[in-house]
Design a protein around this motif. Structure first.
Motif, short mmCIF file in Angstrom:
data_model
loop_
_atom_site.label_atom_id
_atom_site.label_comp_id
_atom_site.label_asym_id
_atom_site.label_seq_id
_atom_site.Cartn_x
_atom_site.Cartn_y
_atom_site.Cartn_z
N GLU A 143 0.83 -1.21 0.00
CA GLU A 143 0.00 0.00 0.00
C GLU A 143 0.87 1.25 0.00
O GLU A 143 0.61 2.20 -0.74
N GLN A 144 1.89 1.26 0.85
CA GLN A 144 2.78 2.42 0.93
C GLN A 144 3.56 2.60 -0.36
O GLN A 144 3.74 3.73 -0.84
N ALA A 145 4.03 1.51 -0.94
CA ALA A 145 4.79 1.59 -2.19
C ALA A 145 3.94 2.21 -3.30
O ALA A 145 4.40 3.09 -4.04
N TYR A 146 2.69 1.78 -3.40
CA TYR A 146 1.82 2.33 -4.43
C TYR A 146 1.47 3.79 -4.15
O TYR A 146 1.32 4.59 -5.09
N ARG A 147 1.35 4.15 -2.88
CA ARG A 147 1.08 5.57 -2.55
C ARG A 147 2.23 6.46 -3.01
O ARG A 147 2.01 7.56 -3.53
N TYR A 151 1.92 9.33 -6.04
CA TYR A 151 2.28 10.73 -5.77
C TYR A 151 3.24 11.26 -6.83
O TYR A 151 3.12 12.40 -7.29
N PHE A 152 4.21 10.44 -7.23
CA PHE A 152 5.26 10.91 -8.13
C PHE A 152 5.02 10.57 -9.60
O PHE A 152 5.61 11.19 -10.48
N ILE A 153 4.16 9.58 -9.88
CA ILE A 153 3.91 9.17 -11.27
C ILE A 153 2.40 9.15 -11.49
O ILE A 153 1.72 8.18 -11.14
N ARG A 159 3.09 3.89 -13.80
CA ARG A 159 3.27 3.41 -12.42
C ARG A 159 3.48 1.91 -12.38
O ARG A 159 4.34 1.40 -11.65
N GLU A 160 2.68 1.16 -13.15
CA GLU A 160 2.81 -0.30 -13.16
C GLU A 160 4.16 -0.73 -13.72
O GLU A 160 4.78 -1.67 -13.22
N LEU A 161 4.62 -0.03 -14.75
CA LEU A 161 5.94 -0.33 -15.31
C LEU A 161 7.03 -0.05 -14.28
O LEU A 161 7.99 -0.82 -14.13
N TYR A 167 10.37 -3.78 -8.30
CA TYR A 167 10.23 -5.11 -7.72
C TYR A 167 11.37 -6.02 -8.18
O TYR A 167 11.95 -6.76 -7.36
N ASN A 168 11.71 -5.96 -9.45
CA ASN A 168 12.82 -6.77 -9.96
C ASN A 168 14.14 -6.41 -9.28
O ASN A 168 14.96 -7.28 -8.98
N LYS A 169 14.34 -5.13 -9.01
CA LYS A 169 15.56 -4.71 -8.32
C LYS A 169 15.56 -5.21 -6.88
O LYS A 169 16.60 -5.64 -6.36
N ALA A 170 14.41 -5.16 -6.22
CA ALA A 170 14.31 -5.66 -4.86
C ALA A 170 14.56 -7.16 -4.83
O ALA A 170 15.27 -7.68 -3.94
N PHE A 171 14.01 -7.88 -5.79
CA PHE A 171 14.20 -9.33 -5.86
C PHE A 171 15.68 -9.65 -6.07
O PHE A 171 16.23 -10.55 -5.41
#
Length: 213
Positions: A143-147, A151-153, A159-161, A167-171
């Motif tokens: 939820e926080q990540a999407y918020r 805000y910025f995109i 945003r989905e891209l 997510y790939n970088k986090a993985f």
């Protein structure tokens, strides 16, 4: 950054096993804040870790990292008024919010990897996609990540891209052997630590051998 106590299909009923889920989740957040931020030449940030080891009913969380956000250290008025006009300022802002999103995602990802290794299952971004993080205490993290990204995109497709990219970088960060070794080490520290609050300084002492000098 909270590991929530939503009842999920894979939530263990054994308190000791649940605590392992919790500490790997929080270790994922903390190691990303410390190690990945340094790898990206980002400034240090203050935080503390609070763990509800008794899983008391009146708490809405199992654990949380208080602080640790790069965005919190930027001038709020300039962000809200879009006054960061120079290219350098815009790049600095983008690096900050992208790092914060990645650091949010690393918590449930670390928990997911722990579960996969425990069960002898394959751990890859196709089997554990971004939506699956809700099954590993990542409901509020997502939820926080999407918020942040809303805000910025402004554009939904962009945003989905972007969140897929982050997510790939986090993985990749979680899956890098030295980073995972660091997460395992800090998770063990949290398991053995009797106090329910761990300061930034205590975490730094434990993680210092893994940091790049």
């Amino acid at each position: 950054m909270k590991r929530t106590n939503h009842l999920l299909p894979n939530t263990p009923t054994c308190p000791k096993e649940l605590l392992k889920h919790i500490v790997f989740h929080e270790a994922g957040h903390v190691v990303a804040i410390f190690l990945r931020n340094q790898q990206q030449n980002l400034p240090p940030v203050y935080f503390e870790i609070v763990i509800n080891k008794e899983q008391q009913d009146h708490h809405s969380y199992f654990a949380q990292v208080l602080g640790g956000r790069l965005i919190d250290n930027l001038p709020v008025a300039e962000i809200e008024n879009n006054q960061l006009g120079s290219e350098a300022e815009q790049q600095s802002l983008q690096k900050a919010y992208e790092a914060d999103v990645i650091n949010l995602l690393t918590g449930p990802l670390a928990e997911a990897k722990y579960v996969a290794l425990r069960d002898g299952e394959i751990f890859n971004p196709h089997l554990v996609n971004i939506g699956a993080l809700k099954n590993y205490g990542g409901h509020l993290d997502l939820e926080q990540a999407y918020r942040y990204l809303e805000y910025f995109i402004p554009d939904a497709t962009e945003r989905e891209l972007k969140i897929s990219e982050l997510y790939n970088k986090a993985f990749h960060f979680i899956n890098e052997p030295n980073n995972w070794k660091c997460i395992q080490s800090f998770a063990q520290y949290l398991l053995e630590h009797e106090q329910t609050t761990i300061s930034c300084e205590q975490a730094s002492d434990v993680l210092q051998p893994f940091l790049v000098h």
